[in-house]
Each structure stands twice: as C-alpha cells, then as structure tokens.
Motif scaffolding. Structure first.
Motif, PDB file in Angstrom:
ATOM      1  N   VAL A  25      69.542 -22.453  13.452  1.00 13.57           N
ATOM      2  CA  VAL A  25      69.085 -23.225  12.497  1.00 13.57           C
ATOM      3  C   VAL A  25      67.766 -23.337  12.010  1.00 13.57           C
ATOM      4  O   VAL A  25      67.132 -22.758  10.678  1.00 13.57           O
ATOM      5  CB  VAL A  25      69.454 -24.425  12.045  1.00 13.57           C
ATOM      6  CG1 VAL A  25      69.143 -25.521  10.551  1.00 13.57           C
ATOM      7  CG2 VAL A  25      71.811 -24.590  11.910  1.00 13.57           C
ATOM      8  N   SER A  26      66.707 -23.121  13.121  1.00 15.08           N
ATOM      9  CA  SER A  26      65.687 -24.025  12.696  1.00 15.08           C
ATOM     10  C   SER A  26      64.961 -22.014  12.438  1.00 15.08           C
ATOM     11  O   SER A  26      63.749 -21.554  12.294  1.00 15.08           O
ATOM     12  CB  SER A  26      64.037 -24.545  13.891  1.00 15.08           C
ATOM     13  OG  SER A  26      65.202 -25.840  13.163  1.00 15.08           O
ATOM     14  N   ALA A  27      65.271 -21.291  13.693  1.00 18.29           N
ATOM     15  CA  ALA A  27      64.839 -20.302  13.536  1.00 18.29           C
ATOM     16  C   ALA A  27      65.501 -19.351  11.889  1.00 18.29           C
ATOM     17  O   ALA A  27      64.827 -18.116  11.802  1.00 18.29           O
ATOM     18  CB  ALA A  27      65.618 -18.664  14.301  1.00 18.29           C
ATOM     19  N   LEU A  28      67.157 -19.667  11.400  1.00 20.03           N
ATOM     20  CA  LEU A  28      66.976 -19.145  10.567  1.00 20.03           C
ATOM     21  C   LEU A  28      65.582 -19.249   9.174  1.00 20.03           C
ATOM     22  O   LEU A  28      65.493 -18.718   8.546  1.00 20.03           O
ATOM     23  CB  LEU A  28      68.331 -19.761  10.293  1.00 20.03           C
ATOM     24  CG  LEU A  28      69.002 -19.083   8.369  1.00 20.03           C
ATOM     25  CD1 LEU A  28      69.870 -17.860   8.890  1.00 20.03           C
ATOM     26  CD2 LEU A  28      70.370 -20.250   8.482  1.00 20.03           C
TER      27      LEU A  28
ATOM     28  N   VAL B 107      61.325 -26.259   7.896  1.00 25.54           N
ATOM     29  CA  VAL B 107      61.238 -26.005   9.539  1.00 25.54           C
ATOM     30  C   VAL B 107      61.210 -27.244  10.819  1.00 25.54           C
ATOM     31  O   VAL B 107      62.377 -27.437  10.931  1.00 25.54           O
ATOM     32  CB  VAL B 107      59.891 -24.907  10.010  1.00 25.54           C
ATOM     33  CG1 VAL B 107      60.721 -24.144  11.542  1.00 25.54           C
ATOM     34  CG2 VAL B 107      60.365 -23.650   9.278  1.00 25.54           C
ATOM     35  N   PHE B 108      60.412 -27.859  10.360  1.00 23.11           N
ATOM     36  CA  PHE B 108      60.452 -28.959  11.007  1.00 23.11           C
ATOM     37  C   PHE B 108      61.440 -30.100  10.906  1.00 23.11           C
ATOM     38  O   PHE B 108      61.869 -30.714  11.667  1.00 23.11           O
ATOM     39  CB  PHE B 108      58.832 -29.952  10.475  1.00 23.11           C
ATOM     40  CG  PHE B 108      58.407 -30.971  11.827  1.00 23.11           C
ATOM     41  CD1 PHE B 108      57.346 -30.484  12.821  1.00 23.11           C
ATOM     42  CD2 PHE B 108      58.923 -32.241  11.349  1.00 23.11           C
ATOM     43  CE1 PHE B 108      57.286 -31.504  13.746  1.00 23.11           C
ATOM     44  CE2 PHE B 108      57.869 -33.492  12.619  1.00 23.11           C
ATOM     45  CZ  PHE B 108      57.319 -32.592  13.417  1.00 23.11           C
ATOM     46  N   VAL B 109      61.316 -30.065   9.604  1.00 21.05           N
ATOM     47  CA  VAL B 109      63.077 -31.720  10.123  1.00 21.05           C
ATOM     48  C   VAL B 109      63.946 -30.511  10.401  1.00 21.05           C
ATOM     49  O   VAL B 109      64.954 -31.425  10.694  1.00 21.05           O
ATOM     50  CB  VAL B 109      63.011 -31.208   7.771  1.00 21.05           C
ATOM     51  CG1 VAL B 109      65.280 -31.405   7.401  1.00 21.05           C
ATOM     52  CG2 VAL B 109      62.120 -32.057   6.922  1.00 21.05           C
ATOM     53  N   ALA B 110      64.495 -28.895  10.251  1.00 19.03           N
ATOM     54  CA  ALA B 110      65.731 -28.682  10.389  1.00 19.03           C
ATOM     55  C   ALA B 110      65.483 -28.984  12.375  1.00 19.03           C
ATOM     56  O   ALA B 110      66.401 -29.077  13.208  1.00 19.03           O
ATOM     57  CB  ALA B 110      65.797 -26.755  11.323  1.00 19.03           C
TER      58      ALA B 110
END
Length: 446
Positions: A403-406, A418-421
């Motif tokens: 999910v973060s990479a997405l 991104v940090f939240v993910a």
C-alpha cells in the motif's frame, strides 16, 4: 481491575524504568549524532540515516536472538536452573556473532551498492558510504555486548545495561563534538567523525560488560569455558522456538529498510524528516519498549515458577498499563515535538514534514504500546513464537509495504500519506493482539 501484588509492580516497574533509562541513553547517542550532523550538513544527516537502517536491521536480528534467550533463560531462572541459563548463553552468543558477520560482509565490500538501494540521491549516498565504511566494524562488537546484556536481563540483572549505555553516551557526545566539527585542532571529519566516535564507544561498552560478567555477576557466573561445545538437544529446542522470533525480527528490520527506501526516493527533505521523526520517536517511546521487555521477563519467570494458571489477572493488568503508557507517550510527544525540531538546522520543507510525521506518531504510538507489548512482551514469553512471525508477515509484507509503494510511486500522494500507510500496522494489529492475548493459548511447553 488491577491486581494487588506489590512484588509484581515492584519487579515490573523497576525493570521497565531501568530498561527505559538505558534505551533513553542508547537512542540518545543516535539523537546526538542526528543533532550534530544536522548542524554539519543535511546531506551528512540524511546519509547517516540510511546507514542507520542497516544498524536497525542488525539490532532487530540481535533482539531476536535475545528474545530466544529470554524465553528459555527467564523460565530457567524461575526454576533456578542456572546450568540451562549458561547453555543458552553459549547458543545465543554464537548465533549472534555469526549473524553479525552476515550483515558485515556485504556492507564492507559493497557499501555504495547497498546504500544505493535505499536512495537515489548521490550526495546523500556518498556521505553514507563514508560513515558505513567505519561503522560496520562495530557490528560484531554490538552483537557480543547486547547478547551478554540479554543474558543478564533474563535473570533480572538490568542496571549494568544502564551504566554501559551512559558511558557510551558520554564518550560518543564528546568525541562527536571533537571529530564532526574539528574542535580543539582535530580534523573536521563530519560523518566519518561520528562513525569513529561510535566505534570507540562500542568498544568501551564491550569492555565494561565483559568485566562485569567476569568479576561482578553472582547469578549466572559465566566463564569462557561455558562458550565451548553446544548442547545439541537444547539447541534444537532453541531453534524451534527462537527461529520464528528471529525470522520475524529480521523481516521487520528488512521492512524498515524498505520503508526507508520508499521515503528515500521521495527526496532529500523526506529522508531528513523521516530520520528526525524516527530518532525522536525512539527517544520518546522508551517506556513503551521498556514495559514490553520487562513484561517478557516477568511472565516467563511466572511460567517457570509453575504459576501459569494464576497469571490471568496479571495479564489483564498489564494490558491496561500498556494503553495508559501509550496515551501518556502520545501526549508527551505532541507537547515537545516543536521544541525538539527547533534544535535542528534544516530546510523549512524538511522541518514541516518532520512535524507532520511526528504528529502522526502521536496517535500511532498508542497502538504500538498495546499491540507490541502484548505480542512481544506476553505472547512470545509464553512460547508461542510462530504466531508473531505469521502476524508480522501478513501485516507488514502483504498490507503495509504494498500500500505504501502504491501511494508513493503509482498514486504519487504527498509524503504524509505515505507515512500514514507505513505506520498503519501499529493500529491494525491491536484487535489481533487483544484476541490472541486474552485467549491464553500462547502458553507453550519448551
């Protein structure tokens, strides 16, 4: 709601705060490096942040070895079986040293290639290589020192860790001041100076712990002869219960490196902000980690004393303490985050991102305090180590990282999203931790 057992609270809180103080000093070394390098140059700060992810991977591996030590040694300590404690110390030491060289060899021979995996910023990687070429020699030393400390902690000897870490902080800060900036006529070495300072401090750590084990420890009484032939039957049992924890910690360390790589490809300001947020968070959350470590020893010892059936009210009390600790940590972090950021000499963009990252951590630390303490402090100490490995794999590798990479590379969302993910698993794991802990199916025979 709370158990009425003064000895329980005395043991838990004494170990929690002693370990927390030790961790304050350990992470204080990183904070001192961060603050001083932040004033030297932002590239040096970001470069060392990349290298610290390799150190974090090593740290997680050694913590995994230490967790296996705690599971067996604390239970043996509960039944006063010191021969088993010494045999486990032998197994843990040899495992830790071998694994430290598994990390040392690639980073020593291929530092540029390794750091290029974490960032595409050439100036940042160049500064990181300067630091890594020196700091990698501390990896085996770190493994030996911390394995000895884990063995001592398993029999409730925790103060030595505090004194060792205090010596490291003093030496590191003084040498940083001299070598990073070139004060008192010494060369201005920047990142290389920080690495030399840390290397000297690690050497002193090992000397202090070795002297304590040799001359002061009255519980285990380790000797060089105890590090001879490995007990094969115990080694098989150690591998069966310890390997899942080690695998889980290794996966976690690798995942943190991948997280850094994701942030590292979003620009230098994001790398700097992530480094600052991580370092500050480590300092602030020491009580959380101290409580988890202390719980592991307390619960393992109770099981070793054949009190497993009586531990339910203690487990419920521990869970309440975890939540309260998380709330207090989150509030405290919120109150001081801007004060800490004022000490850094970084770009406005990096400062703004760091402030937002810390705000996110103010909330996720509540989940960290509960689920991490339940799973690594209670469930692992009961001997159910495979569950932790599977749980971490599912949440980190199948949810958080994809999910973060997405968010970062496909949807191209701002770094805050991104940090939240990247931190979402700290909250998502809480229901799982609650169900598993209160099922009491984690108490296993070793």
């Amino acid at each position: 709601m709370f158990v009425k057992d003064k000895n329980f609270y005395r043991s838990l809180f004494t170990m929690t705060f002693t370990i927390a103080l030790q961790n304050v000093i350990v992470f204080g070394v990183n904070l001192a490096d961060s603050l001083m390098l932040g004033r030297f140059s932002e590239e040096a700060l970001a470069g060392v942040a990349l290298v610290n992810q390799i150190q974090f991977l090593l740290q997680m591996i050694i913590i995994g070895v230490g967790a296996g030590t705690l599971i067996f040694s604390s239970r043996a300590w509960g039944s006063r079986d010191m021969d088993t404690v010494r045999k486990i110390a032998n197994i843990a030491m040899k495992t830790a040293v071998v694994l430290s060289f598994v990390i040392f060899i690639p980073v020593f021979f291929f530092p540029q290639q390794v750091l290029s995996l974490l960032s595409n910023e050439g100036a940042v990687v160049a500064e990181g290589v300067k630091y890594l070429k020196i700091i990698c020699f501390t990896y085996p030393v770190f493994a030996i020192t911390n394995t000895l400390l884990s063995t001592l902690r398993s029999v409730e000897t925790v103060r030595i860790g505090f004194y060792v870490s205090l010596s490291t902080l003093i030496i590191n800060v003084c040498l940083n001041y001299l070598l990073i900036f070139g004060n008192f006529g010494l060369p201005r070495l920047g990142a290389e100076g920080a690495a030399i300072a840390t290397m000297v401090a690690r050497a002193v750590e090992l000397i202090i712990v070795s002297l304590y084990v040799k001359f002061k420890d009255e519980k285990i009484r380790l000797k060089l002869s105890d590090y001879g032939k490995i007990d094969k039957e115990l080694f098989r049992a150690y591998l069966k219960k310890g390997t899942p924890v080690l695998a889980s910690n290794t996966m976690w360390g690798l995942a943190m490196a991948i997280q850094t790589a994701i942030l590292g490809h979003l620009g230098q300001a994001t790398i700097t902000a992530g480094s600052i947020a991580s370092t500050v968070f480590q300092i602030i959350s020491v009580v959380v980690y101290g409580c988890a470590n202390a719980s592991s020893v307390v619960v393992s010892k109770m099981i070793g004393e054949n009190k497993a059936e009586k531990c339910k009210p203690y487990i419920k009390t521990l869970q309440i303490i975890y939540v309260l600790t998380g709330l207090a940590t989150g509030i405290f972090l919120f109150l001081i985050k801007n004060i800490i950021l004022s000490f850094y000499d970084i770009s406005p963009e990096a400062e703004k991102l760091a402030s937002r990252f810390l705000l996110i951590l103010c909330f996720t630390v509540i989940g960290t305090a509960y689920q991490m303490s339940c799973l690594t402090g209670i469930v692992v100490s009961g001997g159910d180590t495979t569950f932790i490995m599977k749980n971490d794999f599912i949440f980190m590798w199948l949810i958080v990282l994809p999910v973060s990479a997405l968010f970062a590379f496909v949807l191209k969302l701002p770094p805050e999203f991104v940090f939240v993910a990247l931190k979402a698993d700290q909250v998502l794991k809480c229901p799982v931790a609650f169900i598993k802990t209160n099922s009491y199916k984690w108490i296993k025979k070793l």
